[in-house]
Design a protein around this motif. Structure first.
Motif, PDB file in Angstrom:
ATOM      1  N   VAL A 126       2.242   6.778   2.841  1.00 20.37           N
ATOM      2  CA  VAL A 126       0.718   6.309   3.004  1.00 20.37           C
ATOM      3  C   VAL A 126      -0.130   7.202   1.869  1.00 20.37           C
ATOM      4  O   VAL A 126      -0.856   6.695   1.205  1.00 20.37           O
ATOM      5  CB  VAL A 126       0.278   6.705   4.145  1.00 20.37           C
TER       6      VAL A 126
ATOM      7  N   VAL B   9      -4.158  -2.093  -3.212  1.00 22.65           N
ATOM      8  CA  VAL B   9      -4.395  -1.793  -1.743  1.00 22.65           C
ATOM      9  C   VAL B   9      -3.660  -2.829  -0.945  1.00 22.65           C
ATOM     10  O   VAL B   9      -3.036  -2.537   0.246  1.00 22.65           O
ATOM     11  CB  VAL B   9      -6.023  -2.129  -1.500  1.00 22.65           C
TER      12      VAL B   9
ATOM     13  N   TRP C 291      -1.044  -1.784   1.799  1.00 17.75           N
ATOM     14  CA  TRP C 291      -1.676  -1.989   3.365  1.00 17.75           C
ATOM     15  C   TRP C 291      -0.280  -2.733   4.133  1.00 17.75           C
ATOM     16  O   TRP C 291      -0.319  -2.481   5.361  1.00 17.75           O
ATOM     17  CB  TRP C 291      -2.923  -2.356   3.401  1.00 17.75           C
TER      18      TRP C 291
ATOM     19  N   VAL D  99       1.544  -0.085   5.522  1.00 23.62           N
ATOM     20  CA  VAL D  99       0.934   0.756   6.644  1.00 23.62           C
ATOM     21  C   VAL D  99       0.833   0.054   7.805  1.00 23.62           C
ATOM     22  O   VAL D  99       1.098   0.582   8.973  1.00 23.62           O
ATOM     23  CB  VAL D  99      -0.619   0.850   5.978  1.00 23.62           C
ATOM     24  N   GLU D 100       0.445  -1.344   7.743  1.00 24.32           N
ATOM     25  CA  GLU D 100       0.471  -2.274   8.963  1.00 24.32           C
ATOM     26  C   GLU D 100       1.764  -2.033   9.549  1.00 24.32           C
ATOM     27  O   GLU D 100       2.028  -1.924  10.919  1.00 24.32           O
ATOM     28  CB  GLU D 100       0.078  -3.759   8.659  1.00 24.32           C
TER      29      GLU D 100
ATOM     30  N   LEU E  43     -11.320   4.416   5.702  1.00 23.90           N
ATOM     31  CA  LEU E  43     -10.110   4.480   6.026  1.00 23.90           C
ATOM     32  C   LEU E  43      -9.914   5.005   7.736  1.00 23.90           C
ATOM     33  O   LEU E  43      -8.859   4.525   8.092  1.00 23.90           O
ATOM     34  CB  LEU E  43      -9.167   5.461   5.180  1.00 23.90           C
TER      35      LEU E  43
ATOM     36  N   TYR F  57     -10.623   2.179  10.186  1.00 22.28           N
ATOM     37  CA  TYR F  57      -9.494   1.120  10.045  1.00 22.28           C
ATOM     38  C   TYR F  57      -8.818   0.852  11.351  1.00 22.28           C
ATOM     39  O   TYR F  57      -8.527   0.225  11.969  1.00 22.28           O
ATOM     40  CB  TYR F  57      -8.722   1.261   8.710  1.00 22.28           C
TER      41      TYR F  57
ATOM     42  N   ARG G 234      -7.950  -6.478   8.338  1.00 27.99           N
ATOM     43  CA  ARG G 234      -7.836  -6.772   7.097  1.00 27.99           C
ATOM     44  C   ARG G 234      -9.106  -7.015   6.303  1.00 27.99           C
ATOM     45  O   ARG G 234      -9.297  -6.623   5.252  1.00 27.99           O
ATOM     46  CB  ARG G 234      -6.819  -7.782   6.776  1.00 27.99           C
TER      47      ARG G 234
ATOM     48  N   LEU H 241     -11.169  -4.135   5.969  1.00 25.85           N
ATOM     49  CA  LEU H 241     -10.505  -3.083   4.742  1.00 25.85           C
ATOM     50  C   LEU H 241     -10.819  -3.639   3.539  1.00 25.85           C
ATOM     51  O   LEU H 241     -11.191  -3.030   2.447  1.00 25.85           O
ATOM     52  CB  LEU H 241      -9.341  -2.662   5.125  1.00 25.85           C
TER      53      LEU H 241
END
Lengths: 126, 328, 492, 504, 156, 116, 97
Positions: free
Chosen positions: C381, C426, C430, C433-434, D147, D150, D166, D169
């Motif tokens: 991350v 991003v 992401w 990350v998700e 961040l 989130y 989503r 962010l």
């Protein structure tokens, strides 16, 4: 004019055909052959620029004053070695590819890869 | 030459392609001779026409010799090729003529090699003196390249050999020299001389065309001949695989340590002048040693490469035989 | 010995490689490679110090003066790169042994280290040398070892990727060879410094133009610049993870270095940017590269492949900075080379750790890993944030400089595009990350543990470097700026 | 400079981060974990109050950490606006934590440790944001805030939550990186510094068009201020648990946004420059439109939280307008509105959360008559509504007053009308809720399935079922806050007016 | 052992003829090389009477003389047929008995057949040689056994 | 003396090159593999030999002379060997020569080889 | 004379190439390559004299050796494997596309 650069025309033609084989042919071995042709044409190019009118091979001997330029020769010696090294490695990859895919045709391999990819995607959805 | 190149494009039979490649190598080597590049011709003959053709043959024996019909349209390839060619033609327009004495390349760096190398290095073959002293580091790089290739082939192709199958392999292998009486005898006669010839080339690189690299290739060629005729396993018994890897490494090390020794004795890397009290003698010694290094590495790497290719090929053959036996 | 530093830089790993082959025990070979690489790193630090203090160091191999013999010429630019390459290599090697256990058959480990060291040698050699042909030789050393290393990957696609790379790489190298030949023909010399003195005399000739074109195209093939990038994603995806980490962090940097070296030092700034619309071409390609590659990255399901595409996009940033041909632009490029090495090194090492524990890096299999391997995933991350360019990470610093460079020239719209490009980053970061943090593990009672220390230490060294150099930028910015300035000083 | 105070300043940022660590470590023991949280809240408040006193005493407190690039440093500095923000934030953190403990426990949420940890990081970021001495430091904490919140938004982990996350962010990061960062770079390039300086950092001869564009970039870039085209993240973030929503809307995120807008307007551009910029007008009307439109949309929402979210968008418009008016009353009004709205909105969200936890209702149409079951909650809701509308005896009155003053001073009568209209709309969408809650019968004729249901609920009239105790306490505290601020707005006012005069 | 010595002598001759440089260093290196080759050759097991046919030495030169004569004659015939039209040839395949006992003798015979243009020894199995000839009469002349007799004589 | 050397070497060279050239023509003109091999054999033996002898005559150096001898020996040793091996391989792989007298045999062989 | 001989050899090589390209069987090609190789040996020997540096005969020797080894290699690796079973090999007229 044309004849003065005759060597260069030959070199260029060879280079183009070598490159064409590499890019356009689907067979892996053929591609490597193409690479060899391509590289050799470059060697010829170097060597022809080393030539001196009226000169001889750059090995000193009595009574000879005009020698060809030795430096490109040295460079090309190295380049030939590099060429064979690349060929050997490329061929060993071909062998392994043949073992793994059962084919040495570019499109068939690509097809198998795509298939594998879509299958794994399907599994994921399931 | 151009004809051969075009023929290679058109040919579908890979075997023919490889044959033509061999011819191509020979032609270009002849061409090199015409262009005064005898050392290069020497190498190209041994490599382009010899070793690389052999390797391709072995590979074709494994992969099959027929090429599929070309399905995709080569127009984009043609386009790229034409652009490249066009660029080259454009570039040639301003080039000095071939053989022109006053071309810049003959004016700037090379004259020193031609005029002074005898005094500075004392070796009649200018190519050797440039190769082994002025640009010794390039040659070192070259040795490392070939070493890398050897290791690369080893990683890709080496197979853990099983003892029990060895007998079987050797039984097929040996058939070649059993059947071919004529070849066997001729080869037996020739092999020692090829070896000696390789060593001769090794040590006479100072005076004429040749040197470590060519010698290594010829040496390897003799071994390959032996392996082809008397079977791989026999050849492996004579020349142990681990041993030969060691030799390859030692060759590189020998070359490098010449540099390191010169560095230790106060000169720069590869500065042979400091190796002996007299600079010329130092140069001689240095060149002799590094040529040995080159020879060792090249010969052993070539042998490694061939052994591994051929070993794979035998494996394939064996597999195929097993497959053929099963249905019957 | 101090006087011999430039050559020691290359010779140490080079000589270590064959010695490795002689040592029989894997463990020993591993330690030995670390020592060799670490020594190279130490040498590079000393070199950088020396260069910063006293300017260009020239080392004449064999004691022959420059145009006749081969010269090693260390200036600020290549000292900086030497540092990056040897540093990353050393750090990555620490994790090698553990990672290899899972990915490569036992009997090939020694070969792996040998090839790894050779590849390191090749890269260092390309960077250190001041001789155009020597570049080609070392380029081949690094490429050949790269082909073999990539081909070691345990999936069959690795072979195919390696083959493609071999074909493309060889064409590229041969193009460079043609270019060098053409240059040599016009000037009679191979020494880069000498070339830069002699090329202006024949600047107008078409041959030099052709030489330039060949060299640039060849380098761009190696660089995986946008339209020529096709070999890279698969090569990075299927190579053994350690190799990916090493190459992603260093290999393309070397190619960028070559690009800079040839355009700025050899051909000279004025030739490169006035005779040819290089700026427009590179700017456009760089931008398109950023967008196309980032978009492709978004659609990847294999995380390694995702970051491989991201690498192509990051190369786009470097190219954009380069194409500005200003001191700030070049500083941005150099900085990004340094920073990208840190980020990608960390990310790919972390992925190596994931592969070690999970077996693969399909996005689906990363589910819930945030909890099972917290430190590893945190590293990914942070690396990802750095890719995006979040402040306090290195990524921010280089983006900042890039923006500055663009604004300096008044290229507003491009600045906006660059920022939009990082938005794409991003998105792909992401996605990971998700999955890692907000999805339940695939298998409820899976016993995936945190990666072993041999991974965590190098990973976190890089992650901390990521943050440290994002905060204390004196070293990286200072050197990059000095290098950029010196390049223009030479050229103008 | 006072060393202790400087240390305290740094501690305000470090303490929440430390507590994050402690929370993660003690994650397995909920009681311990929550006591850690509460303790750090208290320490933080203590620190902030001390700092406040320092500021009152005229101390100049600043801290310099390090310089990232030339002219690009991380440093902190206390000025009244930041102090104001820090005070509100630290106080409301405590309250929200109390509320959250009750809410999370009774709602049996998962991943509570992550929740508290992120919460603490967010507060640390807010502190850093409030005290930052230059735009760069502010930007960093702005991003950290984005961040760290989130995970809070996506806390539920459902598909819907992730989708909301989503959007959240995406919009915040896009605007901040594409516009905000660009604006910062340009500012740095033009002015050579990013330090917050009273009166602005641009010289007089600066290109007006350029700075005008810059202002637009800033206003759009600060996505957290939720100006109309970039407001979508706020309703999207409503998928979060209620304490998060309260944090987002009242304490941290949106306030950080408008705070940044204020800071930029006052300390980067300076009011004088702001007044002459060509784009200010445009932005003012945009903000006005944002106020009106959001209010109208709010009326059409049936989900209570969504209605409150749109209400927030409209209220944020007020602050932006105040800042852009470029008069002292405008700025004072804006600063005070930050505080007033914070108290009002947080109460409203607390109430919404309480209703959800106890009665499991989120639709406004289902809420008839619940005032009888939850009298305290709904009472608080009523008072908070009044505060938002700006009716005495609540704090909201003052800020609205100053904002109106500002519009009149600058003769922006259109805006004045907009503000008035919007207040009317506020009444229309807030008051009916509490009204129906207490007087369900009056609307029985609009009978529907929901009304019969509420009838059933009504049967045991005195069956009072209030929210969990910690939550209830929190609600009461904030409600009292709303009221107190009407009676005693002095400290806030002082701080707000000190914003312009600078430190004494 | 005698084969090794013989090989040593031939190798030395080879080196000296080829080298052309007779400095001490080169001679020494030559000696080292020859020794090395001998070691390898012994290891490869290629040093025996097959590779060092010293026992044939006596008659071989006479045979060579005869063979050269044959070769010249045969060449003329073949060239003649090359330039004549393609119809003039009469390709033939035939098995021929041989009388040699040793492998060496067989090989010499087979090679001699091949050396003479117009005839090619295709296969050598036990005591038969399959010969392909360009002209029928070539095979017939082979069958008369002139060459066979001479080679067999060599063996003794 | 010089004249003799020049003339004799010229003679050998001319004959040798004529033979080689003829061999080349034969390689093209002859109908099948085996007959072509005969043509190649011409060049290998007498053609090469003549040329090399011609060169030997004009060589001034012992070294050159000895090397030419070596080349000649090699050619004579290798030439027939390769021809033989080639022919054998071709024969064993079923490539039948076109002959005048063994058409029937040829057919019989083909049928037998087609169903082993 | 030397020139004439060189020219003749050169033409012979050309003829060999044509045979090599035309084929039609594998063995014709090998034969062509072999012949080409031997002619190259001669050519090099001649060239050495033409250019006045006859000491390059070493190269000629190498060519002869390499040529031999190549042919052996060709046979070794065509003789054993699948070619034996491949029906196309017996097909005397191979199709050139």
């Amino acid at each position: 004019m044309l004849m003065d650069l005759f060597n260069h025309w030959v070199v260029i033609t060879l280079m183009m055909s070598g490159l064409y084989i590499v890019i356009a042919q689907g067979n892996l071995i053929k591609k490597i052959v193409g690479l060899a042709v391509f590289q050799t044409s470059v060697f010829i190019f170097y060597i022809s620029m080393a030539k001196v009118e009226g000169g001889t091979a750059p090995i000193l001997a009595d009574g000879i004053t005009q020698y060809s330029n030795p430096l490109p020769h040295v460079l090309i010696l190295t380049a030939i070695v590099v060429g064979i090294a690349t060929t050997a490695l490329g061929l060993s990859l071909v062998v392994r590819i043949k073992e793994a895919y059962g084919s040495i045709e570019e499109d068939e391999i690509q097809q198998q890869d795509n298939q594998a990819l879509s299958e794994s995607n399907l599994e994921k959805e399931a | 030459m151009v004809i051969v190149a075009f023929a290679i494009i058109r040919m579908k039979d890979l075997f023919a392609v490889v044959m033509l490649l061999g011819i191509y190598g020979l032609i270009s080597a002849s061409f090199f001779i015409v262009m005064d590049a005898v050392d290069v011709a020497f190498t190209e003959a041994a490599v382009g026409a010899g070793i690389s053709t052999l390797l391709m043959l072995v590979v074709i024996a494994m992969t099959g010799r027929k090429e599929k019909a070309n399905r995709h349209k080569p127009f984009s390839a043609l386009f790229i090729v034409l652009v490249t060619g066009g660029l080259l033609i454009y570039g040639t327009l301003d080039m000095p003529h071939i053989g022109a004495v006053d071309a810049p390349i003959h004016k700037h760096v090379a004259p020193r090699y031609i005029n002074d190398s005898m005094a500075e290095i004392g070796v009649p073959n200018i190519v050797t003196s440039v190769l082994a002293s002025y640009r010794a580091f390039d040659t070192f790089g070259e040795v490392v390249v070939i070493f890398t290739a050897g290791i690369g082939v080893l990683t890709l192709l080496s197979v853990a050999r099983r003892k029990e199958s060895e007998e079987e392999i050797s039984s097929i292998n040996d058939s070649m020299h059993e059947q071919h009486l004529v070849i066997r005898i001729v080869a037996k006669m020739l092999i020692p001389f090829i070896f000696l010839f390789a060593l001769y080339v090794q040590f006479h690189g100072d005076f004429g065309p040749g040197g470590g690299f060519q010698a290594g290739v010829i040496f390897a060629a003799a071994t390959i001949l032996y392996a082809m005729l008397f079977g791989l396993s026999t050849a492996r018994k004579v020349i142990n695989q681990t041993f030969i890897q060691l030799i390859a490494a030692i060759g590189v090390l020998l070359y490098g340590s010449v540099g390191i020794v010169s560095l230790m004795s106060g000169g720069n890397f590869f500065d042979y002048n400091v190796l002996a009290s007299d600079p010329i003698a130092g140069q001689h010694l240095g060149i002799l040693l590094i040529e040995w290094g080159v020879g060792c590495t090249v010969a052993s790497v070539m042998i490694i490469i061939f052994f591994n290719f051929a070993g794979r090929q035998e494996l394939h053959q064996q597999k195929e035989r097993v497959q053929n036996q099963e249905p019957s | 010995m101090i006087a011999h530093l430039p050559i020691l830089q290359v010779i140490i790993p080079l000589m270590a490689a064959p010695i490795c082959l002689m040592l029989k025990r894997t463990q020993l070979v591993w330690l030995f490679s670390i020592i060799a690489s670490g020594l190279a790193f130490a040498v590079s630090i000393l070199l950088l110090q020396q260069v910063m203090a006293s300017g260009v160091i020239s080392y004449e191999l064999g004691g022959w003066q420059a145009p006749w013999g081969i010269e090693y010429r260390i200036d600020k630019l290549n000292a900086f790169l030497l540092l990056i390459i040897s540093g990353i290599s050393t750090v990555v090697l620490f994790a090698a042994q553990t990672s290899l256990e899972k990915e490569i058959p036992k009997d090939k480990h020694i070969f792996f280290y040998v090839l790894y060291l050779l590849s390191l040698t090749g890269m260092l050699g390309i960077v250190a040398t001041g001789d155009a042909f020597n570049v080609f030789v070392f380029l081949e050393i690094s490429s050949l070892s790269a082909y073999a290393l990539i081909g070691m990957g345990n999936k069959r696609q690795a072979l195919w990727a390696s083959y493609q790379y071999l074909i493309m790489g060889t064409i590229g190298a041969t193009f460079i060879l043609i270019g060098i030949g053409l240059m040599y023909q016009m000037t009679g010399t191979l020494n880069m410094h000498d070339l830069s003195q002699r090329l202006p005399e024949v600047e107008q000739s078409r041959t030099v133009l052709a030489a330039f074109a060949f060299v640039i195209v060849g380098v761009c093939l190696k660089l995986a610049m946008f339209p020529l990038h096709l070999w890279l994603p698969n090569a990075y995806t299927y190579a053994p993870s350690i190799v990916t980490a090493f190459f992603a962090a260093t290999a393309t940097k070397v190619a960028v270095y070559l690009l800079i070296r040839f355009t700025f030092s050899v051909f000279g700034f004025s030739f490169s940017f006035t005779h040819i619309p290089l700026q427009t071409i590179f700017m456009a390609l760089g931008l398109v590269g950023i967008f196309v590659a980032s978009t492709s990255a978004i659609y990847q399901n294999n995380v390694k492949q995702l970051f491989a595409y991201s690498s192509i996009a990051q190369i786009g940033y470097m190219i954009v900075g380069f194409s500005l041909s200003t001191v700030t632009g070049l500083t941005a490029t150099l900085l990004h080379m340094f920073n990208h090495a840190l980020m990608k090194g960390a990310i790919f090492l972390a992925l190596a750790a994931v592969i070690y524990r999970v077996g693969n890096v399909e996005l689906n299999n990363l589910r819930g890993l945030g909890r099972q391997m917290p430190l590893t995933m945190a590293a990914i991350v942070i690396g990802g944030l750095s890719l995006i360019g979040v402040p306090l990470t290195v990524g921010f610093v280089s983006k900042w400089y890039l923006l500055m460079a663009l604004i300096e020239q008044g290229w507003w719209p491009i600045a906006v595009l660059i920022l939009l490009g990082s938005m794409l980053a991003v998105i792909y970061v992401w996605r990971i990350v998700e999955v890692a943090y907000f999805k339940e593990p695939l298998n409820k009672n899976s016993t995936i543990k945190e990666a072993p220390m041999s991974f965590l230490i190098p990973i976190w060294v890089l992650v901390i470097a990521n943050i440290y150099f994002g905060i204390d930028t004196r070293l990286s910015v200072g050197v990059a700026e000095a290098a950029a300035q010196s390049l223009f000083g030479v050229a103008l | 400079m006072n060393i202790t105070l400087a240390l305290m300043l740094q501690l305000t940022i470090v303490i929440p981060l430390l507590s994050t660590f402690a929370i993660v470590v003690t994650g397995k023991y909920p009681n311990l974990r929550e006591s850690v949280t509460i303790a750090s809240c208290l320490i933080l408040i203590f620190l902030v109050v001390n700092l406040y006193q320092g500021v009152l005493a005229g101390e100049s407190i600043s801290v310099f950490w390090w310089e990232l690039l030339p002219g690009l440093s991380i440093s902190f500095d206390i000025e009244p606006l930041g102090m104001l923000f820090a005070l509100i934030a630290s106080f409301l953190w405590l309250v929200t934590t109390c509320y959250a403990i009750g809410y999370m426990r009774s709602h049996h949420e998962k991943n509570q440790t992550r929740f508290y940890a992120c919460f603490a990081i967010a507060i640390g970021a807010v502190m850093g944001l409030a005290f930052s001495a230059n735009l760069f430091t502010l930007f960093i904490f702005y991003e950290v805030l984005t961040l760290s919140t989130y995970p809070l938004v996506t806390h539920a982990g459902t598909e819907k939550a992730k989708k909301g996350g989503r959007t959240y962010l995406g919009i915040l990061l896009t605007t901040s990186i594409v516009f905000f960062l660009l604006a910062i770079v340009i500012t740095w390039f033009v002015a050579g510094t990013l330090d917050f300086t009273p009166g602005g950092i641009f010289t007089d001869d600066v290109d007006k068009v350029l700075t005008g564009m810059l202002l637009v970039l800033f206003i759009f870039g600060i996505g957290k201020a939720a100006i109309m085209p970039f407001h979508r993240w706020l309703p999207a973030a409503m998928v979060a648990p209620t304490p998060v929503s309260s944090l987002l809307h009242a304490v941290a995120v949106v306030k950080a946004g408008v705070f940044t807008v204020l800071k930029v307007c006052v300390f980067i551009f300076g009011l004088d420059l702001l007044a002459v910029l060509p784009t200010t007008q445009f932005l003012l009307y945009l903000a006005g439109a944002s106020v009106l439109l959001a209010s109208i949309i709010a009326m059409r929402q049936d989900n209570l939280k969504a209605r409150l979210a749109y209400s927030t968008i409209s209220q944020l418009g007020y602050v932006t307008i105040g800042a852009l008016l470029a008069t002292s009353s405008g700025v004072i009004g804006s600063s005070m509105h930050i505080a007033m709205h914070a108290f009002g909105k947080i109460t409203l969200f607390f109430c919404a959360g309480a209703i959800l936890v106890t009665l499991h209702k989120s639709k406004i149409s289902d809420m008839r008559g619940i005032g009888l079951k939850m009298p305290i909650t709904m009472g608080a809701f009523f008072i908070a509504s009044l505060s938002i509308i700006g009716v005495p005896p609540t704090g909201g009155t003052w800020s609205k007053w100053y904002l109106m003053m500002g519009t009149i001073e600058t003769e922006q009568f259109v805006l004045m009308v907009i503000l008035m209209l919007s207040s009317l709309l506020n009444i229309a969408y807030l008051l009916p809720i509490s009204f129906h809650a207490f007087f369900p019968k009056l609307s029985r004729f609009n009978a529907s399935a929901s009304s019969t249901k509420s009838l059933e609920n009504r049967l045991p009239i005195f069956d009072i079922k209030e929210a969990p105790l910690p939550s209830l306490i929190a609600i009461v505290v904030t409600t009292l806050g709303c009221l107190t601020l009407f009676v005693y707005p002095q400290p806030l006012f002082e701080l707000a007016s000190a914003v312009l005069t600078g430190r004494e | 052992m005698k084969h090794t010595v013989s090989l040593f002598i031939t190798l030395s001759a080879f080196w000296l003829l080829n080298s052309g440089h007779y400095s001490l260093l080169i001679l020494f290196l030559g000696f080292v090389s020859i020794t090395l080759v001998l070691v390898i050759a012994n290891k490869m097991d290629v040093v025996d009477q097959e590779s060092q046919p010293i026992h044939l030495k006596r008659n071989i030169f006479g045979y060579f003389g005869w063979l050269i004569k044959e070769i010249v004659q045969a060449n003329i015939t073949v060239v003649k047929h090359i330039w004549l039209s393609g119809e003039s040839i009469s390709p033939t395949l035939k098995k021929i008995k041989i009388t040699q006992q040793t492998d060496m003798g067989k090989v010499i015979y087979a090679n001699s057949i091949t050396l003479t243009p117009g005839t090619v020894a295709i296969d050598l199995v036990d005591d038969e040689i399959i010969v392909h000839a360009l002209l029928l009469k070539d095979v017939e002349s082979l069958e008369t056994g002139e060459m066979d007799r001479r080679v067999t004589m060599l063996e003794r | 003396m010089d004249i003799i050397i020049t003339i004799s070497s010229g003679f050998f060279l001319l004959v040798g090159s004529f033979l080689c050239f003829s061999g080349g023509i034969g390689l093209l003109r002859f109908p099948d593999f085996y007959t072509r091999m005969h043509a190649a054999g011409v060049t290998d033996t007498l053609g090469a030999g003549m040329i090399l002898i011609g060169l030997m005559i004009i060589s001034t150096d012992l070294l050159v002379f000895s090397k030419l001898v070596l080349v000649l020996l090699l050619t004579l040793l290798i030439g027939p060997t390769t021809s033989h091996v080639l022919a054998k391989a071709a024969y064993h792989n079923g490539l039948m020569p076109k002959t005048l007298n063994n058409h029937e045999k040829n057919n019989a062989k083909e049928t037998s080889s087609s169903n082993p | 004379m030397l020139f004439a001989a060189t020219l003749a050899i050169f033409i012979t090589m050309l003829l060999a190439i044509i045979r090599g390209i035309v084929g039609p069987t594998l063995y014709d090609r090998i034969l062509a390559v072999n012949m080409f190789g031997t002619k190259t040996v001669l050519l090099i020997a001649l060239l050495g004299f033409v250019m006045g540096r006859p000491e390059f005969l070493d190269i000629a020797i190498v060519y002869a050796l390499i040529n031999f080894i190549s042919v052996i290699g060709v046979l070794r690796y065509s003789d054993t494997h699948q070619f034996k079973h491949s029906p196309t090999l017996e097909d005397p007229v191979e199709k050139e596309d």
